[in-house]
Design an enzyme around this catalytic site. Structure first.
Site, short mmCIF file in Angstrom:
data_model
loop_
_atom_site.label_atom_id
_atom_site.label_comp_id
_atom_site.label_asym_id
_atom_site.label_seq_id
_atom_site.Cartn_x
_atom_site.Cartn_y
_atom_site.Cartn_z
N CYS A 125 12.24 -0.19 23.97
CA CYS A 125 13.48 0.08 23.24
C CYS A 125 13.66 1.57 23.01
O CYS A 125 14.78 2.08 23.07
CB CYS A 125 13.50 -0.69 21.93
N CYS A 164 10.00 -0.40 19.76
CA CYS A 164 8.86 -0.49 20.67
C CYS A 164 9.06 0.53 21.80
O CYS A 164 10.13 1.13 21.91
CB CYS A 164 8.76 -1.90 21.24
N GLU A 201 17.34 -3.95 19.95
CA GLU A 201 17.95 -2.66 20.23
C GLU A 201 18.63 -2.65 21.60
O GLU A 201 19.75 -2.15 21.73
CB GLU A 201 16.90 -1.54 20.17
N HIS A 215 15.28 -7.48 23.68
CA HIS A 215 14.98 -7.01 22.33
C HIS A 215 16.27 -6.64 21.61
O HIS A 215 17.30 -6.38 22.23
CB HIS A 215 14.05 -5.80 22.38
#
Length: 157
Positions: A87, A84, A56, A54
């Site tokens: 993250c 999310c 991040e 992801h």
């Protein structure tokens, strides 16, 4: 405020550019220290076949490598969307000073990225989760923690 908006615009730009290039979903992030972008990250789940890739997490990994540290206490994170659960965990471990986000998790859900089921799973007892969590060999596993407690060169994190 102008600098903050420019950093967020860079996260948004990355989210769109890298999504269009086929790397993954429309998510971008930048790590900023002393008014300078230290690292840029973007979702590359599809291109790397890595569900943890992801934006991040990508930005945090790159920033930590660039700075030679595992904590980003004097940095800020700008991300195109509210993080999310995975993250968010990574953000708390990295300990940035502040997080700025663009889209909300409701916006993400509307676009087909709904993480609500993960939040709900976290509230369930381990055996009741969609993916059951079963404990095995605890006594043997404790040896790792015992060794850590005795380790002379351990560094707390």
């Amino acid at each position: 405020m102008k600098d903050q908006e420019e950093f967020m615009r860079e996260a948004i730009r990355l989210s769109i550019e890298k999504m269009k290039a086929g790397f993954g979903g429309p998510f971008g992030a930048v790590v900023v220290r002393d008014g300078q972008i230290i690292a840029r990250g973007y979702n590359n789940v599809l291109s790397s076949n890595d569900p943890t890739a992801h934006a991040e997490v990508d930005a945090i990994r790159k920033a930590c490598q660039a700075l030679g540290t595992f904590q980003l206490t004097d940095c800020d994170l700008y991300t195109s969307c509210e993080p999310c659960p995975m993250c968010l965990g990574a953000i708390y471990w990295a300990r940035p000073r502040q997080v700025y986000y663009g889209n909300t998790k409701a916006d993400a859900a509307q676009a087909g990225f709904d993480d609500q089921f993960i939040y709900e799973e976290l509230d369930k007892a381990l055996p009741d989760r969609h993916i059951p969590m079963l404990q095995l060999l605890r006594e043997e596993a404790l040896a790792g923690f015992e060794a850590w407690e005795q380790h002379e060169n351990k560094k707390a994190y």
